[in-house]
Design a protein around this motif. Sequence first.
Motif, PDB file in Angstrom:
ATOM      1  N   ASP A 252       0.509  -1.253   0.146  1.00 48.10           N
ATOM      2  CA  ASP A 252      -0.652   0.202   0.066  1.00 48.10           C
ATOM      3  C   ASP A 252       0.654   1.399   0.258  1.00 48.10           C
ATOM      4  N   THR A 253       2.023   1.263   0.293  1.00 47.93           N
ATOM      5  CA  THR A 253       3.127   2.349   0.117  1.00 47.93           C
ATOM      6  C   THR A 253       4.142   2.398  -1.051  1.00 47.93           C
ATOM      7  N   ASP A 254       3.639   2.244  -1.805  1.00 46.64           N
ATOM      8  CA  ASP A 254       4.064   2.155  -3.308  1.00 46.64           C
ATOM      9  C   ASP A 254       3.148   2.793  -4.283  1.00 46.64           C
ATOM     10  N   VAL A 255       3.306   4.360  -3.868  1.00 46.60           N
ATOM     11  CA  VAL A 255       2.416   5.633  -4.998  1.00 46.60           C
ATOM     12  C   VAL A 255       2.251   5.089  -5.995  1.00 46.60           C
ATOM     13  N   ALA A 256       3.069   4.154  -6.899  1.00 43.21           N
ATOM     14  CA  ALA A 256       2.785   3.936  -8.231  1.00 43.21           C
ATOM     15  C   ALA A 256       1.789   3.360  -8.545  1.00 43.21           C
ATOM     16  N   ARG A 257       1.481   2.245  -7.598  1.00 44.79           N
ATOM     17  CA  ARG A 257      -0.195   1.573  -7.638  1.00 44.79           C
ATOM     18  C   ARG A 257      -0.969   2.460  -7.860  1.00 44.79           C
ATOM     19  N   TYR A 258      -1.271   3.289  -7.584  1.00 39.40           N
ATOM     20  CA  TYR A 258      -2.289   3.991  -7.473  1.00 39.40           C
ATOM     21  C   TYR A 258      -1.701   5.063  -8.922  1.00 39.40           C
ATOM     22  N   GLY A 259      -1.255   4.429  -9.705  1.00 41.04           N
ATOM     23  CA  GLY A 259      -1.613   5.440 -11.163  1.00 41.04           C
ATOM     24  C   GLY A 259      -0.473   6.448 -11.416  1.00 41.04           C
ATOM     25  N   MET A 260      -0.151   5.994 -12.312  1.00 37.79           N
ATOM     26  CA  MET A 260       0.706   7.770 -12.267  1.00 37.79           C
ATOM     27  C   MET A 260       0.600   8.242 -14.327  1.00 37.79           C
ATOM     28  N   VAL A 261       0.575   9.592 -14.248  1.00 38.14           N
ATOM     29  CA  VAL A 261       0.553   9.955 -16.116  1.00 38.14           C
ATOM     30  C   VAL A 261       0.804  11.471 -15.630  1.00 38.14           C
ATOM     31  N   ARG A 262       1.911  11.598 -16.567  1.00 42.07           N
ATOM     32  CA  ARG A 262       3.097  12.535 -17.180  1.00 42.07           C
ATOM     33  C   ARG A 262       2.097  12.680 -18.861  1.00 42.07           C
ATOM     34  N   LEU A 263       2.508  13.885 -18.861  1.00 37.07           N
ATOM     35  CA  LEU A 263       1.242  14.738 -20.165  1.00 37.07           C
ATOM     36  C   LEU A 263       3.117  14.279 -21.434  1.00 37.07           C
ATOM     37  N   THR A 264       2.768  14.228 -22.191  1.00 35.99           N
ATOM     38  CA  THR A 264       3.301  14.240 -24.084  1.00 35.99           C
ATOM     39  C   THR A 264       3.622  15.002 -23.710  1.00 35.99           C
ATOM     40  N   PRO A 265       4.963  15.295 -24.576  1.00 38.06           N
ATOM     41  CA  PRO A 265       6.010  16.633 -24.983  1.00 38.06           C
ATOM     42  C   PRO A 265       3.899  17.153 -26.741  1.00 38.06           C
ATOM     43  N   LEU A 266       3.285  15.833 -27.035  1.00 38.20           N
ATOM     44  CA  LEU A 266       2.420  16.321 -27.908  1.00 38.20           C
ATOM     45  C   LEU A 266       0.924  16.662 -26.880  1.00 38.20           C
ATOM     46  N   GLY A 267       0.684  16.028 -25.489  1.00 37.12           N
ATOM     47  CA  GLY A 267       0.080  16.289 -24.679  1.00 37.12           C
ATOM     48  C   GLY A 267       0.489  17.648 -24.638  1.00 37.12           C
ATOM     49  N   LEU A 268       1.226  18.603 -23.900  1.00 38.16           N
ATOM     50  CA  LEU A 268       1.537  19.864 -23.605  1.00 38.16           C
ATOM     51  C   LEU A 268       0.506  21.041 -24.719  1.00 38.16           C
ATOM     52  N   TYR A 269       1.315  20.404 -25.860  1.00 37.66           N
ATOM     53  CA  TYR A 269       1.815  21.548 -26.947  1.00 37.66           C
ATOM     54  C   TYR A 269      -0.523  21.346 -27.378  1.00 37.66           C
ATOM     55  N   GLY A 270      -1.435  19.924 -26.843  1.00 38.47           N
ATOM     56  CA  GLY A 270      -2.835  20.106 -26.967  1.00 38.47           C
ATOM     57  C   GLY A 270      -3.885  20.632 -25.871  1.00 38.47           C
ATOM     58  N   LEU A 271      -2.812  20.951 -24.660  1.00 40.25           N
ATOM     59  CA  LEU A 271      -3.191  21.600 -23.285  1.00 40.25           C
ATOM     60  C   LEU A 271      -2.872  23.078 -23.202  1.00 40.25           C
ATOM     61  N   ARG A 272      -2.025  23.233 -23.903  1.00 39.72           N
ATOM     62  CA  ARG A 272      -1.816  25.091 -24.155  1.00 39.72           C
ATOM     63  C   ARG A 272      -2.621  25.774 -25.445  1.00 39.72           C
ATOM     64  N   ALA A 273      -3.049  25.110 -26.246  1.00 45.78           N
ATOM     65  CA  ALA A 273      -4.011  25.158 -27.308  1.00 45.78           C
ATOM     66  C   ALA A 273      -5.460  25.000 -27.021  1.00 45.78           C
ATOM     67  N   ARG A 274      -6.071  24.475 -25.874  1.00 46.76           N
ATOM     68  CA  ARG A 274      -7.382  24.601 -25.500  1.00 46.76           C
ATOM     69  C   ARG A 274      -7.390  25.498 -24.134  1.00 46.76           C
ATOM     70  N   LEU A 275      -6.023  25.895 -23.146  1.00 49.90           N
ATOM     71  CA  LEU A 275      -6.050  26.426 -22.773  1.00 49.90           C
ATOM     72  C   LEU A 275      -6.300  28.124 -23.064  1.00 49.90           C
ATOM     73  N   LEU A 276      -5.351  28.339 -24.421  1.00 48.40           N
ATOM     74  CA  LEU A 276      -5.630  29.763 -24.932  1.00 48.40           C
ATOM     75  C   LEU A 276      -6.606  30.239 -24.997  1.00 48.40           C
ATOM     76  N   GLU A 277      -7.273  29.077 -26.580  1.00 47.71           N
ATOM     77  CA  GLU A 277      -8.892  28.904 -26.864  1.00 47.71           C
ATOM     78  C   GLU A 277     -10.220  29.175 -25.595  1.00 47.71           C
ATOM     79  N   ALA A 278      -9.136  29.459 -24.528  1.00 50.77           N
ATOM     80  CA  ALA A 278     -10.513  29.044 -23.191  1.00 50.77           C
ATOM     81  C   ALA A 278     -10.359  30.583 -22.294  1.00 50.77           C
TER      82      ALA A 278
END
Length: 474
Positions: A252-278
């Motif tokens: 239960d102490t291994d935090v990675a077992r509870y899920g780990m997520v990172r934005l890809t370089p493409l994800g950074l581009y996509g979320l920035r585009a959505r933020l600018l649109e908003a």
Amino acid sequence: MSDSSPLPPVRLSSEAELARDALSTPLLARAAKVARWAGPDTRVDAGGGLPEEQLSGAAEALGLTGDDAAAYASEAWRVAVDTGLVEITDEEAGTVAAGPDLALLTGSPQEVLGLWLGALETVIADASVPDLDDLVDALGEGGEVDFSQLDWDPEAEAAFLDGVLGNLYLLTVTEDGPGDGPVPLPALAASMIVPGDMGEPTNDMLEQVSDAMMRLDDQFRLLEPVGLVDYQPVDEALMADADEEPAAPVDDTDVARYGMVRLTPLGLYGLRARLLEAGFTAPAVGDLTDKGADALLDGTAHYGPRAARAETEQWLVRRQPLIAARELLAAARGSDAGAPLRRLRCQEALSLVGTAAEPALREVLDDAELGGLARVWLTEHGAQDVPPPSPDLIFWLTIDTVAAQLAAEGNSEELQGLVEGLAAQHDGFFATAWRVDHPATADVLEAMGRLHPDKKVAKEARKAAFKARSAHGG
């Protein structure tokens, strides 16, 4: 996350690299393939989807097998329709043809990325929808969905996912955040539920965080194939019923077992585009390279050190060193509230120019606002025959430097150390400092009174600030 203040700048890959990434994402690649598979005999239902009898052919064309083949083929078709890769030519007959945007897959990087952003919007919308079985159960007469039965608010669910993605973006671009490293899913869920100033979350909040984690686990599994994130799902052993014996011991102490997520370089581009649109101000490193020195110094004023350096390096690459140095010095002048921080950014930029900047620094040795900065730079670069500064110039430069640090960092530990050092090194510092003819003198002295730990010294600073305000009519 407020849309009124600028977000930290993001470092993006080149559009060519991002376009290659977009074309290789599983979802867009499948959508392109199924769009090319469609022909004169392809028919769609009233909703524009492939009927069951055609899904098997689409799945086969995509090389998909197994229980999820039809679902993956259906998703690829929906993305192909939504992004214009396929066009429904006759809704009544259900006929289709190659869409006007299919050719964009071999177009410019900007055109490819535009298609990918369309696919991303489709997937994010899908990720906010509850399980299909729940939707079927909630269908009422006439095919209308009873949202109250679902306990699901479409707008709230979409806002929650947008908030999570916004927080993930902010964590990624903030200089003291994890950067390219993964973020634990519990921390991301808690960022939406537990107030930042709360010490120990309540049991009710912990239960909400747990529920949010399970929703996000499903959503990130959907978002990974479009290339937005790299995701390590929650370990299924952690979700086993309490009465069931786990197949292997669970740490239960291994935090990675509870899920780990990172934005890809493409994800950074996509979320920035959505933020600018908003309507958010979401700068990217490189935005200022074609602008003047004034825009560079003002624009990087509140960037973190690494982002400011990266932006400045890109700006300098496009200019002759001596011309750039003169532009920077001219832009650093001023008596407005932002001027001290501009001069600090100018000094940092000039440190990257090298010795070619020396003539420009010598030209401003007699300048009231730039003479101190010039002497510091010339001395640090080993220049000869640098005239010593007058006592007045030393005090003016001291006030200017502290004002810049205040604007850049606020009441930081580093600034407190600087304040303590100044008071210790100069006997009678405050007796002279209040007379300095600088717009920020009173503010700087008040800050020194707040920051200095010695009550006696702090009182001297406050008295000096009062004198400075009186002397300058403030």
